[in-house]
Design a protein around this motif. Structure first.
Motif, PDB file in Angstrom:
ATOM      1  N   THR A  81       0.942  -1.142   0.066  1.00 52.99           N
ATOM      2  CA  THR A  81      -0.078   0.197   0.052  1.00 52.99           C
ATOM      3  C   THR A  81       0.987   1.335   0.083  1.00 52.99           C
ATOM      4  O   THR A  81       1.863   1.271   0.465  1.00 52.99           O
ATOM      5  CB  THR A  81      -0.679   0.039   1.222  1.00 52.99           C
ATOM      6  OG1 THR A  81      -0.029   0.017   2.258  1.00 52.99           O
ATOM      7  CG2 THR A  81      -1.807  -1.342   1.383  1.00 52.99           C
ATOM      8  N   ARG A  97       1.915   4.830  -2.202  1.00 56.85           N
ATOM      9  CA  ARG A  97       2.758   5.508  -3.536  1.00 56.85           C
ATOM     10  C   ARG A  97       4.055   4.891  -3.499  1.00 56.85           C
ATOM     11  O   ARG A  97       4.755   5.038  -2.500  1.00 56.85           O
ATOM     12  CB  ARG A  97       2.523   6.990  -3.707  1.00 56.85           C
ATOM     13  CG  ARG A  97       3.074   7.597  -4.783  1.00 56.85           C
ATOM     14  CD  ARG A  97       2.528   8.811  -5.386  1.00 56.85           C
ATOM     15  NE  ARG A  97       3.612   9.616  -4.609  1.00 56.85           N
ATOM     16  CZ  ARG A  97       3.517  10.946  -4.621  1.00 56.85           C
ATOM     17  NH1 ARG A  97       2.826  11.608  -5.633  1.00 56.85           N
ATOM     18  NH2 ARG A  97       4.467  11.710  -4.241  1.00 56.85           N
ATOM     19  N   ARG A 148       6.245   2.054   2.318  1.00 52.75           N
ATOM     20  CA  ARG A 148       5.470   1.725   0.961  1.00 52.75           C
ATOM     21  C   ARG A 148       6.161   0.969  -0.125  1.00 52.75           C
ATOM     22  O   ARG A 148       7.368   0.748   0.254  1.00 52.75           O
ATOM     23  CB  ARG A 148       5.259   3.613   0.505  1.00 52.75           C
ATOM     24  CG  ARG A 148       6.651   4.015   0.179  1.00 52.75           C
ATOM     25  CD  ARG A 148       6.318   5.454  -0.180  1.00 52.75           C
ATOM     26  NE  ARG A 148       5.998   6.127   1.012  1.00 52.75           N
ATOM     27  CZ  ARG A 148       5.041   7.301   0.846  1.00 52.75           C
ATOM     28  NH1 ARG A 148       4.705   7.763  -0.341  1.00 52.75           N
ATOM     29  NH2 ARG A 148       4.544   7.892   1.960  1.00 52.75           N
ATOM     30  N   HIS A 187       4.473   4.533 -14.241  1.00 55.11           N
ATOM     31  CA  HIS A 187       3.860   5.449 -13.432  1.00 55.11           C
ATOM     32  C   HIS A 187       3.501   6.516 -14.503  1.00 55.11           C
ATOM     33  O   HIS A 187       3.846   7.916 -14.444  1.00 55.11           O
ATOM     34  CB  HIS A 187       4.647   6.002 -12.494  1.00 55.11           C
ATOM     35  CG  HIS A 187       4.070   6.662 -11.008  1.00 55.11           C
ATOM     36  ND1 HIS A 187       3.861   6.014 -10.025  1.00 55.11           N
ATOM     37  CD2 HIS A 187       3.047   7.794 -10.737  1.00 55.11           C
ATOM     38  CE1 HIS A 187       2.994   6.566  -8.987  1.00 55.11           C
ATOM     39  NE2 HIS A 187       2.615   7.381  -9.545  1.00 55.11           N
ATOM     40  N   ASP A 246       4.213  12.554 -11.133  1.00 55.47           N
ATOM     41  CA  ASP A 246       4.156  12.905  -9.599  1.00 55.47           C
ATOM     42  C   ASP A 246       4.898  11.679  -8.980  1.00 55.47           C
ATOM     43  O   ASP A 246       4.243  11.311  -7.934  1.00 55.47           O
ATOM     44  CB  ASP A 246       2.736  13.174  -9.296  1.00 55.47           C
ATOM     45  CG  ASP A 246       2.701  13.855  -7.874  1.00 55.47           C
ATOM     46  OD1 ASP A 246       4.015  14.556  -7.796  1.00 55.47           O
ATOM     47  OD2 ASP A 246       1.711  13.829  -7.139  1.00 55.47           O
ATOM     48  N   TYR A 247       5.938  11.140  -9.170  1.00 55.85           N
ATOM     49  CA  TYR A 247       6.296   9.927  -8.545  1.00 55.85           C
ATOM     50  C   TYR A 247       7.531  10.268  -7.893  1.00 55.85           C
ATOM     51  O   TYR A 247       8.124  11.298  -8.042  1.00 55.85           O
ATOM     52  CB  TYR A 247       6.896   8.558  -9.537  1.00 55.85           C
ATOM     53  CG  TYR A 247       7.370   9.216 -10.901  1.00 55.85           C
ATOM     54  CD1 TYR A 247       8.803   9.518 -10.952  1.00 55.85           C
ATOM     55  CD2 TYR A 247       6.755   9.353 -12.125  1.00 55.85           C
ATOM     56  CE1 TYR A 247       9.371   9.952 -11.979  1.00 55.85           C
ATOM     57  CE2 TYR A 247       7.449   9.755 -13.265  1.00 55.85           C
ATOM     58  CZ  TYR A 247       8.801  10.244 -13.054  1.00 55.85           C
ATOM     59  OH  TYR A 247       9.338  10.559 -14.234  1.00 55.85           O
ATOM     60  N   ASP A 248       7.937   9.431  -6.804  1.00 56.09           N
ATOM     61  CA  ASP A 248       8.988   9.613  -5.970  1.00 56.09           C
ATOM     62  C   ASP A 248      10.079   8.949  -6.366  1.00 56.09           C
ATOM     63  O   ASP A 248       9.813   7.560  -6.843  1.00 56.09           O
ATOM     64  CB  ASP A 248       8.708   9.429  -4.789  1.00 56.09           C
ATOM     65  CG  ASP A 248       7.140  10.251  -4.229  1.00 56.09           C
ATOM     66  OD1 ASP A 248       7.178  11.312  -4.769  1.00 56.09           O
ATOM     67  OD2 ASP A 248       6.676  10.124  -3.029  1.00 56.09           O
TER      68      ASP A 248
END
Length: 1210
Positions: free
Chosen positions: A938, A940, A964, A995, A999-1001
């Motif tokens: 669970t 992002r 995460r 993705h 807006d990904y890390d």
């Protein structure tokens, strides 16, 4: 017995063993002080006086009980005595020699734990190697590996197992050797295999239905003795009278014809000896007062010059001379040196006359030309030569002056020879000189027959009248090169040195002249038999000792057998005596030495020639090549030219004897020289290394070089029914006792030993000699073996040949010869004594040896490592592998010496932990574009960019702490040639796929951090986290050096290694000439350190790729640094367009730093080329404690993960 046990324990141990001894004696009153002063506890116990049958109160659970059989114990009931000891074992639980306590229940071995050992090692080589590696890699005790050999009685499994058990992983090896192949199937649930299983012995041998094993048994002290009535007397090695011993001469072949020392052809006659006379020369040799001189180079016996006996062929009574070996039951004498005994003499009479009268005849009559009525001084006139001189001088009516040593001898001469008292003087001082001068009106005597030495010789010299003769028959002053004044020769004095043996043997015609003179004067009163003292052969030592006292009068005779009353061909037998066995070789036969041009082979050939061999075939793959080989052959050739009696035919055979056909040709070649009498198998090819490092080709090469030729020689000599006196193989103690790294050599020698056993059972000669390390010559001559730790030292080659002389006569099929190291008593703590042995074994001075060096770097032997490994585990519970032993540093050893044993234990635990971590890393280049790095499902995802090494093993622990999903973006093979800009584009496009909404890390570390910074400029990144290392890396205007890059790679790849191992790895890499060889070295050492559990398929490629990435990264930074000042504004604009936020985590060496200072921020910005403006509100800095070093994050991952989780949650 206590001292013997103490010495055995000490010499066999890797280091001094602390042993407390309790000796139970019926009385301690007469015990030697040595035992009182050492660590021997003495107790008084007698089974006749004590109520108990066993001293139970004195034993403890740690005792080893040794019972020496003694008549004192015979009164005990054996059954009850043993039962009492069993009860003690049951009650107290200690081990003793009589019983073996099994401390576990053996399990039936699984099928995969059983390996069949065939003569063809290709069938089991790889499987056995795998099993040994499995045993090494398992932390728990592995199951036993059972080696089954049942393909014949010539299998080499015994030597194989002895060696393998000393190697890493070999302690679990067991073997069953079914010599007769009695069992087609092995069932461990039925006998004898159930018994074998429960006994848990390493080696189990089934032969003719009997179960047993192999053990070394010490030969008895009289192993070299035999009862014989054919013998001769000689001196032992100690060169004193106590070393006199009879030697068995049954192996000595009879000569019919040959050459004398002048190379003249001679014929020999066999004589049975009845009597032999002792001469003063014999005593001088026996006591070592005179040296043997060059004669010892060609004759191995130098005593015994005269004899009387019968011709074996006719029974005629004869007397004669030989150069030596006349104290014997029989002799082969040159026919010219033998003459008939006059009828009026007995054999004892004859032997009193030979050397005595021949000396006087040659000295006085032949050389000094004795004339009637001369004045003669005879020294030691009561001796054999003295009485002969008195008789001859009386015949010439001479005026006789004599000296004697005792009053009894004086009376004897007065009574026996009517010599006036005023003509008899003492030989103990020089007063005779003045008395003779007085009696001769100052003129002196015409002749002096001298045998005195020192000042008495000088006094005798002064007694010679003008124109007189001084006849010297003594040997001592001549050998000592005694100086005489030359002034006396102005008086026309003649000095005559007499060596009648030289004259009779070397001057042609002189022996016949002597025989003629002897027979002419045997009845006219000139020659009269001398009174004698007769000793039997068994009392020969007493006879020699009696002669040294100076009390004897006349001749001392050794009677070998009693003379018959009349001529006969039926001879009285000589007494049967205990004789030392002796080897001789037949000059009319040939001998083969395989490997005969090796160091031992050449010495063996020379020794055999000295003992009679005259026809030799030496095999060698390369022939005579070295200077030493040429020298030896030239020496033998020169000896043959100088003395024809040593003429030797030597053939060098260079064809391989591993084929049956060539072996037949070899035997044919030898037979052409003379009938074959002996074969000595020395050939071998050594390929030593631990079994895990062996390759099959070298392994087979060693085995074949030893076994094939020996098997062929055995087979063909049997087929041709060649009657061999000797069929010998030089085996090795590595076969009988074992030696790490020589399992192939042990297997090969074991095959040869089994062949020798088979030959003995068939009534043929077969002997295997297990030699220990040999100095002087051979494969170990120039090496420094760790002898004190092995309990043995190198044996000198002359000692080997002396022992070989005796072992060749043994009836055993396998014998062993080693020289034990002397026990060295050391003071200090147990640890200091262990370390002292280590320094001695390594041959270093710990005061001058750098502390950081490891034992492996210094050059520790594998065998030493194995024994030290076993000792540390046994005595200190320090479990360490063989490779780990080699990583121990000098500093650690010094700390161990100081009693800090825990330091070494912690180091071994650190090594095990490191090995465990590395074994979990998969050095595999991924084929997929991404990999899940944790189990979170669970939240992002955060995407990890690849680190320097291209695999995520170093970051898996961090990923597991993030709350995460963590997905690693893999570095696949097709990315290797991309630039940094191209890589940024690739990963940006990959993230669009993974993705799509953006807006990904992302996360980057070191190399991945630079990619992340590049992606921030254009990619739709939400948040980025990087761990800063670049600000601490040395960056000059030039590209980073290869040396610095290697340090970075080692820091990443080997960061889990202990500092000691990592520093050694750096030193090893520095020795390599180029980058590729350095990287290969890193790969090899990691594989060796971890073992087979390391997943290392792509390790070398990963290391090479890492080096290329650093180069790429370095070039990129240098180029960008040059442009940075000009592009600052543009770069700032690009970061203004960045939508995401950046967290830079700085690991700090100082645990008290809470916030990063401005200088550090500026340093980090410059490292990543971040602008001064444009990142307001987007750039965050944070520090975490990293007191273990900025490159070692395993201890601070929890703090880093906490920071990442908090940052991503905002």
């Amino acid at each position: 017995m206590a001292r013997e046990v103490d010495n055995h324990l000490a010499s066999a141990a890797i280091y001094p063993i602390d042993v407390n001894y309790t000796i139970a004696l019926k009385s301690i009153d007469g015990i030697h002080d040595d035992y009182r002063n050492k660590s021997f506890k003495l107790m008084q116990w007698s089974p006749k006086q004590n109520s108990s049958d066993f001293p139970m109160d004195y034993v403890s659970p740690t005792d080893l009980l040794i019972v020496k059989d003694s008549y004192e114990l015979w009164s005990l009931d054996l059954e009850s005595h043993l039962q009492y000891m069993v009860d003690v074992v049951v009650n107290k639980g200690f081990l003793m020699a009589i019983f073996r306590k099994i401390t576990f229940t053996p399990n039936n071995p699984k099928v995969d734990q059983i390996i069949e050992i065939k003569s063809d090692c290709k069938q089991w080589f790889d499987k056995l190697k795998q099993k040994l590696e499995d045993n090494m890699s398992e932390d728990t005790i592995a199951d036993n590996v059972w080696l089954i050999a049942n393909d014949g009685d010539s299998n080499g499994v015994v030597g194989l197992v002895n060696c393998l058990r000393l190697e890493p992983g070999g302690d679990r090896i067991r073997c069953i050797f079914d010599c007769n192949h009695l069992f087609n199937q092995i069932d461990f649930n039925s006998k004898p295999f159930s018994q074998i299983l429960s006994n848990d012995l390493a080696i189990n041998v089934l032969r003719n239905g009997q179960l047993g094993t192999y053990r070394h048994l010490t030969l008895p002290k009289n192993y070299d003795k035999t009862l014989s009535n054919e013998y001769y007397l000689n001196i032992g090695q100690n060169r004193d009278i106590s070393s006199l011993q009879w030697f068995d001469k049954r192996n000595m072949s009879d000569k019919i014809e040959g050459y004398n020392l002048d190379n003249k052809p001679v014929k020999y006659v066999k004589c049975n000896i009845y009597s032999s006379g002792i001469n003063f020369r014999d005593v001088m040799f026996a006591t070592g007062r005179i040296t043997s001189g060059p004669l010892s180079l060609i004759i191995d016996c130098l005593i015994g010059f005269e004899f009387a006996g019968r011709l074996k062929e006719t029974g005629e009574r004869v007397c004669g001379f030989d150069m030596s070996r006349c104290f014997a039951s029989s002799i082969n004498a040159m026919n010219t040196m033998v003459s008939k005994i006059p009828n009026n003499w007995s054999m004892d009479d004859a032997v009193t006359i030979l050397s005595t009268y021949s000396t006087v005849w040659y000295g006085l009559i032949e050389r000094a030309i004795l004339r009637q009525n001369e004045k003669v001084l005879i020294h030691s006139a009561a001796g054999g030569v003295g009485q002969a001189a008195v008789n001859i001088c009386k015949y010439y009516n001479c005026d006789i002056f004599v000296t004697v040593g005792t009053e009894d001898k004086k009376k004897f001469l007065m009574n026996e020879y009517n010599i006036p008292e005023n003509r008899i003087f003492s030989s103990r001082d020089i007063q005779f000189k003045y008395k003779i001068k007085s009696l001769t009106d100052g003129k002196g005597v015409d002749i002096v027959l001298n045998s005195l030495t020192g000042d008495k010789l000088e006094a005798s010299y002064e007694c010679v009248a003008d124109c007189g003769r001084f006849v010297e028959i003594g040997k001592y002053d001549l050998q000592m090169n005694k100086q005489l004044g030359m002034f006396a020769f102005l008086r026309d004095i003649s000095f005559i040195g007499v060596s009648v043996d030289q004259k009779l043997f070397l001057s042609e015609g002189y022996i016949q002249k002597w025989w003629q003179w002897m027979h002419e004067n045997s009845n006219n009163g000139m020659i009269k038999p001398i009174n004698r003292t007769v000793y039997k052969a068994e009392d020969v030592e007493k006879a020699f000792r009696y002669m040294t006292t100076g009390k004897h009068i006349g001749k001392i005779v050794i009677r070998i057998r009693d003379e018959e009353p009349k001529d006969t061909k039926v001879f009285n037998p000589s007494a049967v005596l205990s004789s030392t066995v002796k080897t001789y070789f037949d000059s009319n036969k040939s001998y083969i030495i395989t490997g005969g041009l090796g160091g031992f082979g050449l010495e063996l050939a020379h020794w055999m020639i000295a003992l009679g061999a005259r026809n030799l075939v030496l095999t060698s793959r390369y022939g005579v090549k070295s200077d030493y080989q040429k020298f030896v052959f030239k020496r033998i050739e020169s000896l043959s030219d100088r003395f024809k009696t040593f003429g030797t035919n030597i053939t060098v055979w260079t064809k391989s004897t591993e084929s049956l056909e060539n072996t037949k040709l070899l035997l044919k070649e030898a037979n052409n020289l003379a009938p074959i009498a002996g074969i000595f198998h020395l050939s071998v090819v050594i390929n030593d290394c631990l079994y895990s490092n062996h390759n099959i080709d070298e392994y087979i090469e060693t085995i074949d070089s030893k076994t094939k030729t020996f098997v062929n020689l055995d087979q063909i000599t049997r087929e041709l029914a060649i009657d061999l006196d000797y069929f010998v193989v030089f085996s090795s103690v590595s076969c009988g006792k074992g030696n790490a790294g020589q399992s192939n050599y042990g297997f090969a020698n074991s095959v040869c030993e089994r062949i020798c056993e088979s030959r003995r059972r068939d009534g043929l000669h077969g002997l295997a000699i297990q030699w220990g390390p040999i100095g002087d010559v051979g494969v170990l001559a120039d090496t420094d073996i760790v002898s004190p730790l092995a309990g043995i030292v190198k044996q000198r080659i002359n000692s080997c040949l002396d022992i070989l002389d005796k072992l060749l006569q043994t009836k055993h099929s396998i014998v062993s010869c080693i020289v034990r190291a002397k026990r060295q008593t050391q003071s200090g703590s147990r640890e200091s004594r262990i370390v002292a042995q280590i320094w001695q074994a390594l041959g270093i001075d710990p005061k001058t040896t750098p502390d950081h060096l490891t034992l492996g770097e210094i050059g520790m032997e594998s065998m030493f490592a194995v024994e030290l490994q076993q000792g540390l585990e046994r005595d200190y519970d320090i479990k360490v592998s063989l490779n780990d032993i080699k990583n121990v540093t000098i500093r650690m050893v010094k700390e161990f010496e100081a009693g800090k044993t825990s330091e070494l234990k912690l180091f071994t635990e650190e090594l095990r932990d490191c090995r465990s971590k590395l074994s979990k890393i998969k050095f595999l280049i991924p084929t997929e574009s991404y990999t899940r790095l944790n189990g979170a499902k669970t939240g992002r995802p955060i995407y990890f960019l690849p680190p320097l090494e291209g695999i995520f093993s170093s970051l898996e622990a961090l990923a597991a702490m993030i709350d995460r999903p963590v997905i690693g973006l893999n570095w696949t093979k097709h990315l290797e040639k991309m630039s940094l800009k191209e890589l940024s584009v690739y990963y940006t496009n990959l993230l669009k796929t993974l993705h799509p909404k953006g807006d990904y890390d992302i996360f980057g570390h070191f190399y991945g951090a630079l990619i992340a910074i590049n992606m921030l400029k254009k990619a739709p990144i939400g948040k980025a986290v990087i761990i800063d290392m670049l600000s601490e890396i040395k960056m000059d205007e030039e590209v980073m050096t290869d040396e610095y890059i290697m340090e970075l790679i080692i820091a990443f790849i080997a960061k889990d290694l202990p500092l000691v191992v990592r520093d050694k790895l750096k030193r090893d890499c520095n020795l390599k000439p180029d980058v590729k060889s350095k990287l290969v070295k890193i790969s090899d050492e990691l594989k060796e350190f971890v073992g087979k559990s390391l997943v290392s398929r792509d390790l070398e490629e990963i290391l090479l790729n890492s080096h290329q990435r650093v180069k790429l990264f370095s070039n990129y930074r240098i180029n960008l640094k040059n442009k940075f000042s000009k592009l600052k504004v543009n770069i700032g604009k690009k970061y203004l367009e960045m939508s995401g936020k950046l967290l830079i985590i700085k690991p700090s060496k100082t645990s008290n730093v809470d916030e990063i200072n401005l200088d550090e921020i500026e340093k980090i910005k410059n490292a990543y080329f971040l602008p001064e403006k444009g990142l307001e509100g987007k750039l965050n800095f944070q520090t975490v404690d990293s007191t273990h070093g900025e490159r070692e994050f395993s201890q601070t991952f929890d703090k880093i993960a906490e920071s990442i989780n908090a940052f991503l949650a905002k």
